[in-house]
Design a protein around this motif. Structure first.
Motif, PDB file in Angstrom:
ATOM      1  N   ALA A 205       0.808  -1.148   0.012  1.00  0.00           N
ATOM      2  CA  ALA A 205       0.033  -0.011  -0.176  1.00  0.00           C
ATOM      3  C   ALA A 205       0.835   1.191  -0.034  1.00  0.00           C
ATOM      4  O   ALA A 205       0.257   2.390  -0.212  1.00  0.00           O
ATOM      5  N   LEU A 206       2.155   1.107   0.363  1.00  0.00           N
ATOM      6  CA  LEU A 206       3.062   2.074   0.517  1.00  0.00           C
ATOM      7  C   LEU A 206       3.819   2.261  -0.905  1.00  0.00           C
ATOM      8  O   LEU A 206       4.515   3.461  -1.011  1.00  0.00           O
ATOM      9  N   GLY A 207       3.513   1.501  -1.712  1.00  0.00           N
ATOM     10  CA  GLY A 207       4.160   1.425  -3.285  1.00  0.00           C
ATOM     11  C   GLY A 207       3.611   2.470  -4.262  1.00  0.00           C
ATOM     12  O   GLY A 207       4.260   2.857  -5.253  1.00  0.00           O
ATOM     13  N   GLY A 208       2.858   3.354  -3.766  1.00  0.00           N
ATOM     14  CA  GLY A 208       2.233   4.058  -4.822  1.00  0.00           C
ATOM     15  C   GLY A 208       0.960   5.030  -3.951  1.00  0.00           C
ATOM     16  O   GLY A 208       0.305   4.594  -3.074  1.00  0.00           O
ATOM     17  N   THR A 209       0.674   6.295  -4.594  1.00  0.00           N
ATOM     18  CA  THR A 209      -0.184   7.020  -3.912  1.00  0.00           C
ATOM     19  C   THR A 209      -1.817   6.826  -4.389  1.00  0.00           C
ATOM     20  O   THR A 209      -2.643   7.420  -4.001  1.00  0.00           O
ATOM     21  N   GLN A 210      -1.543   6.147  -5.594  1.00  0.00           N
ATOM     22  CA  GLN A 210      -2.983   5.887  -6.338  1.00  0.00           C
ATOM     23  C   GLN A 210      -3.474   4.562  -5.694  1.00  0.00           C
ATOM     24  O   GLN A 210      -2.678   3.727  -5.286  1.00  0.00           O
ATOM     25  N   ASP A 211      -4.884   4.517  -5.574  1.00  0.00           N
ATOM     26  CA  ASP A 211      -5.299   3.202  -5.104  1.00  0.00           C
ATOM     27  C   ASP A 211      -4.988   1.906  -5.710  1.00  0.00           C
ATOM     28  O   ASP A 211      -4.732   1.001  -4.905  1.00  0.00           O
TER      29      ASP A 211
END
Ligand SMILES: Cc1cc2nc3c(=O)[nH]c(=O)nc-3n(C[C@H](O)[C@H](O)[C@H](O)COP(=O)(O)O)c2cc1C
Length: 229
Positions: A133-139
């Motif tokens: 979940a920390l690998g991107g700011t997009q859902d």
């Protein structure tokens, strides 16, 4: 999501070579041996170039990548392809100063090409868990079964002086990411690169400084039924 975990570990356990590998690291629970990469086959290059495209179509319960595909794509990205230890992507002065961090639902790992292993990231003495979940700011990032984080290892100096680390590392990461993208296109996988990364949080979770994080790339199995963006 445990589906990806179980598939990876079960696949490793059911595969003869991989089972041997798991046994061989029984005293080293932070390492997972990958199957030897398959270095032949796949779609021809021009077909892969024709198929390359970004997909953000990751939904809940995406199937895991089989360990063989994970091994293949990591080797395609930045594996060792010659006896002298040089790699599938070029780096300035052969610095090889990118470490691929691999985010899976089983935890966070680094790709160790010489051993063809995934090595668990340990922070403050604790193995790092599922931080996709920390690998991107997009859902969609949290749903991707595999996210690669390209991390710059070090500033390096030559007789001509210091090489600008971020500029050079960005070029290196771009070359690696394109190798991975072409492997994905060749093998029928989906995904894409991104710079929308919560760098402070991700870096804290990985025990590194935020300015070392260059690029992220998520990968999953493509579904013929999936709508194309
Ligand atoms: C350096 C770089 C950064 C990118 N960052 C993001 C991003 O943060 N989020 C995202 O959804 N796509 C990102 N992309 C993907 C681009 O939006 C995508 O490549 C572009 O729309 C062209 O589509 P294509 O890759 O299918 O040709 C990035 C691409 C590159 C090369």
């Amino acid at each position: 999501m445990r589906t990806a975990t179980c598939t990876l570990l079960m696949s490793l356990a059911l595969c003869g070579d991989a089972f041997t590998a798991i046994s061989s690291v029984a005293h080293d629970p932070v390492a997972i041996d990958l199957p030897a990469p398959q270095k032949t086959g796949g779609k021809p290059l021009m077909d892969a170039l024709s198929a390359r495209a970004t997909s953000r179509n990751f939904t809940a319960n995406e199937p895991a990548l089989p360990p063989q595909q994970l091994s293949n794509l990591l080797w395609a990205g930045f594996g060792i392809n010659r006896p002298d230890g040089k790699r599938t992507a070029p780096t300035a002065h052969n610095s090889q100063n990118i470490t691929i961090h691999v985010l899976l639902d089983t935890g966070a790992y680094t790709y160790e090409p010489a051993k063809n292993q995934l090595r668990r990231v340990i922070v403050n003495g604790q193995p790092v868990g599922d931080i996709r979940a920390l690998g991107g700011t997009q859902d969609f990032a949290r749903n991707a079964p595999v996210t690669l984080i390209y991390v710059c290892d070090a500033i390096f100096h030559t007789s001509a002086g210091a090489i600008p680390p971020l500029q050079t590392s960005a070029i290196h990461a771009g070359a690696i990411a394109q190798n991975v993208s072409l492997y994905c296109a060749s093998a029928g996988l989906k995904g894409g690169v991104r710079m929308s990364i919560p760098k402070e949080k991700l870096a804290a979770a990985l025990g590194i400084t935020p300015n070392r994080i260059i690029l992220a790339q998520s990968i999953g199995q493509d579904s013929p039924a999936a709508p194309k963006p």
